[in-house]
Design a protein around this motif. Structure first.
Motif, PDB file in Angstrom:
ATOM      1  N   PHE A 213      44.933 -40.486  47.320  1.00 16.71           N
ATOM      2  CA  PHE A 213      46.319 -40.883  47.522  1.00 16.71           C
ATOM      3  C   PHE A 213      46.911 -41.331  46.199  1.00 16.71           C
ATOM      4  O   PHE A 213      46.391 -42.226  45.543  1.00 16.71           O
ATOM      5  CB  PHE A 213      46.419 -42.025  48.537  1.00 16.71           C
ATOM      6  CG  PHE A 213      47.795 -42.628  48.575  1.00 16.71           C
ATOM      7  CD1 PHE A 213      48.841 -41.959  49.180  1.00 16.71           C
ATOM      8  CD2 PHE A 213      48.055 -43.837  47.974  1.00 16.71           C
ATOM      9  CE1 PHE A 213      50.105 -42.498  49.197  1.00 16.71           C
ATOM     10  CE2 PHE A 213      49.319 -44.383  47.983  1.00 16.71           C
ATOM     11  CZ  PHE A 213      50.344 -43.703  48.598  1.00 16.71           C
ATOM     12  N   GLN A 214      47.980 -40.699  45.806  1.00 14.84           N
ATOM     13  CA  GLN A 214      48.734 -41.110  44.625  1.00 14.84           C
ATOM     14  C   GLN A 214      50.180 -41.332  45.076  1.00 14.84           C
ATOM     15  O   GLN A 214      50.712 -40.551  45.853  1.00 14.84           O
ATOM     16  CB  GLN A 214      48.693 -40.038  43.537  1.00 14.84           C
ATOM     17  CG  GLN A 214      47.323 -39.829  42.932  1.00 14.84           C
ATOM     18  CD  GLN A 214      46.840 -41.048  42.170  1.00 14.84           C
ATOM     19  OE1 GLN A 214      47.613 -41.747  41.530  1.00 14.84           O
ATOM     20  NE2 GLN A 214      45.556 -41.314  42.250  1.00 14.84           N
ATOM     21  N   PRO A 215      50.822 -42.388  44.581  1.00 15.02           N
ATOM     22  CA  PRO A 215      52.199 -42.652  44.986  1.00 15.02           C
ATOM     23  C   PRO A 215      53.190 -41.731  44.260  1.00 15.02           C
ATOM     24  O   PRO A 215      54.084 -42.173  43.553  1.00 15.02           O
ATOM     25  CB  PRO A 215      52.397 -44.119  44.619  1.00 15.02           C
ATOM     26  CG  PRO A 215      51.462 -44.345  43.488  1.00 15.02           C
ATOM     27  CD  PRO A 215      50.287 -43.441  43.733  1.00 15.02           C
ATOM     28  N   ALA A 216      52.980 -40.429  44.421  1.00 14.68           N
ATOM     29  CA  ALA A 216      53.859 -39.421  43.829  1.00 14.68           C
ATOM     30  C   ALA A 216      53.851 -38.210  44.748  1.00 14.68           C
ATOM     31  O   ALA A 216      52.895 -37.990  45.488  1.00 14.68           O
ATOM     32  CB  ALA A 216      53.369 -39.035  42.433  1.00 14.68           C
ATOM     33  N   GLY A 217      54.904 -37.432  44.706  1.00 16.35           N
ATOM     34  CA  GLY A 217      54.969 -36.207  45.485  1.00 16.35           C
ATOM     35  C   GLY A 217      54.802 -36.459  46.969  1.00 16.35           C
ATOM     36  O   GLY A 217      55.394 -37.377  47.535  1.00 16.35           O
ATOM     37  N   PHE A 218      53.973 -35.632  47.607  1.00 18.54           N
ATOM     38  CA  PHE A 218      53.759 -35.742  49.054  1.00 18.54           C
ATOM     39  C   PHE A 218      53.147 -37.092  49.424  1.00 18.54           C
ATOM     40  O   PHE A 218      53.480 -37.659  50.465  1.00 18.54           O
ATOM     41  CB  PHE A 218      52.870 -34.592  49.549  1.00 18.54           C
ATOM     42  CG  PHE A 218      52.643 -34.632  51.032  1.00 18.54           C
ATOM     43  CD1 PHE A 218      53.656 -34.293  51.909  1.00 18.54           C
ATOM     44  CD2 PHE A 218      51.420 -35.041  51.542  1.00 18.54           C
ATOM     45  CE1 PHE A 218      53.463 -34.353  53.281  1.00 18.54           C
ATOM     46  CE2 PHE A 218      51.209 -35.107  52.905  1.00 18.54           C
ATOM     47  CZ  PHE A 218      52.229 -34.759  53.781  1.00 18.54           C
ATOM     48  N   GLY A 219      52.263 -37.613  48.581  1.00 24.65           N
ATOM     49  CA  GLY A 219      51.646 -38.911  48.858  1.00 24.65           C
ATOM     50  C   GLY A 219      52.684 -40.019  48.952  1.00 24.65           C
ATOM     51  O   GLY A 219      52.592 -40.900  49.815  1.00 24.65           O
ATOM     52  N   LEU A 220      53.674 -39.984  48.079  1.00 26.70           N
ATOM     53  CA  LEU A 220      54.737 -40.984  48.110  1.00 26.70           C
ATOM     54  C   LEU A 220      55.591 -40.820  49.366  1.00 26.70           C
ATOM     55  O   LEU A 220      55.953 -41.803  50.011  1.00 26.70           O
ATOM     56  CB  LEU A 220      55.610 -40.894  46.853  1.00 26.70           C
ATOM     57  CG  LEU A 220      56.826 -41.819  46.804  1.00 26.70           C
ATOM     58  CD1 LEU A 220      56.423 -43.278  46.970  1.00 26.70           C
ATOM     59  CD2 LEU A 220      57.582 -41.619  45.497  1.00 26.70           C
ATOM     60  N   LEU A 221      55.899 -39.582  49.722  1.00 28.91           N
ATOM     61  CA  LEU A 221      56.695 -39.349  50.926  1.00 28.91           C
ATOM     62  C   LEU A 221      55.953 -39.825  52.171  1.00 28.91           C
ATOM     63  O   LEU A 221      56.541 -40.447  53.066  1.00 28.91           O
ATOM     64  CB  LEU A 221      57.053 -37.868  51.050  1.00 28.91           C
ATOM     65  CG  LEU A 221      57.968 -37.309  49.963  1.00 28.91           C
ATOM     66  CD1 LEU A 221      58.204 -35.813  50.172  1.00 28.91           C
ATOM     67  CD2 LEU A 221      59.300 -38.057  49.927  1.00 28.91           C
ATOM     68  N   LEU A 222      54.658 -39.540  52.228  1.00 32.42           N
ATOM     69  CA  LEU A 222      53.838 -39.986  53.357  1.00 32.42           C
ATOM     70  C   LEU A 222      53.789 -41.509  53.408  1.00 32.42           C
ATOM     71  O   LEU A 222      53.932 -42.113  54.473  1.00 32.42           O
ATOM     72  CB  LEU A 222      52.427 -39.402  53.242  1.00 32.42           C
ATOM     73  CG  LEU A 222      51.466 -39.742  54.362  1.00 32.42           C
ATOM     74  CD1 LEU A 222      51.945 -39.159  55.685  1.00 32.42           C
ATOM     75  CD2 LEU A 222      50.076 -39.211  54.029  1.00 32.42           C
TER      76      LEU A 222
END
Length: 184
Positions: free
Chosen positions: A101-110
């Motif tokens: 999990f990274q707070p960027a891209g899809f991870g941030l949206l999730l």
């Protein structure tokens, strides 16, 4: 503006603060990752946008969707937070591996979707009571942005004190909040 309008606005501001506290709590854990200030700003804005979109959708669907859907949405959000927290906790034991999990891209949206689920549920009930939609959306968005930034910045500072154990603490906070969302 009469006293009933003022009471309603104060109540909505308190609700926005309460709903933004979940973003604050979860951001404390997330802030313990190595995040730059630019990333912190982006995370705050994305969570704020979700805290505006989710209650708006909830308000629009408030007349149509039953209260049961809100319970399922909270359960799903809790499971996602628990999963992200557990992954963050266990990844602290593997230094060389990158976090899933990274707070960027899809991870941030999730992530933003997960912490905004309760805003959707609140929007459902506010839609039934015919609340001031524009005020609700603005209050939820601004409050969640500010509280997310505060949580991320405090988490970033705490990370320096805890060093390597900050991911363990951050993952524990996220997982605990996920359990609280599901069962509390």
């Amino acid at each position: 503006m009469d006293s009933n309008d003022l009471r309603e606005m104060v109540s909505l501001l308190l609700l926005a603060g309460a709903l933004g506290m979940d973003a604050f709590s979860v951001s404390l854990g997330l802030g313990m990752q190595k995040l730059r200030l630019k990333r912190i700003a982006i995370i705050g804005f994305v969570i704020g946008l979700f805290h505006m979109a989710m209650p708006y959708i909830g308000i629009l669907l408030g007349q149509v969707i039953s209260g049961r859907f809100g319970e399922w949405a909270e359960l799903l959000g809790g499971l996602l937070l628990l999963g992200i927290g557990a992954q963050m906790f266990f990844s602290a034991f593997r230094e060389q591996e990158e976090m899933l999990f990274q707070p960027a891209g899809f991870g941030l949206l999730l992530f933003a979707f997960t912490v905004s689920i309760d805003s959707f549920s609140a929007g459902l009930s506010l839609g039934l009571s015919q609340s001031k939609t524009l005020f609700v959306i603005a209050a939820f968005g601004v409050m969640s942005i500010l509280l997310t930034w505060l949580g991320l910045l405090i988490g970033r500072k705490v990370r320096g004190f805890f060093g390597r154990y900050s991911e363990l603490l951050g993952g524990s906070i996220l997982a605990g909040f996920g359990l609280f969302t599901m069962f509390g």
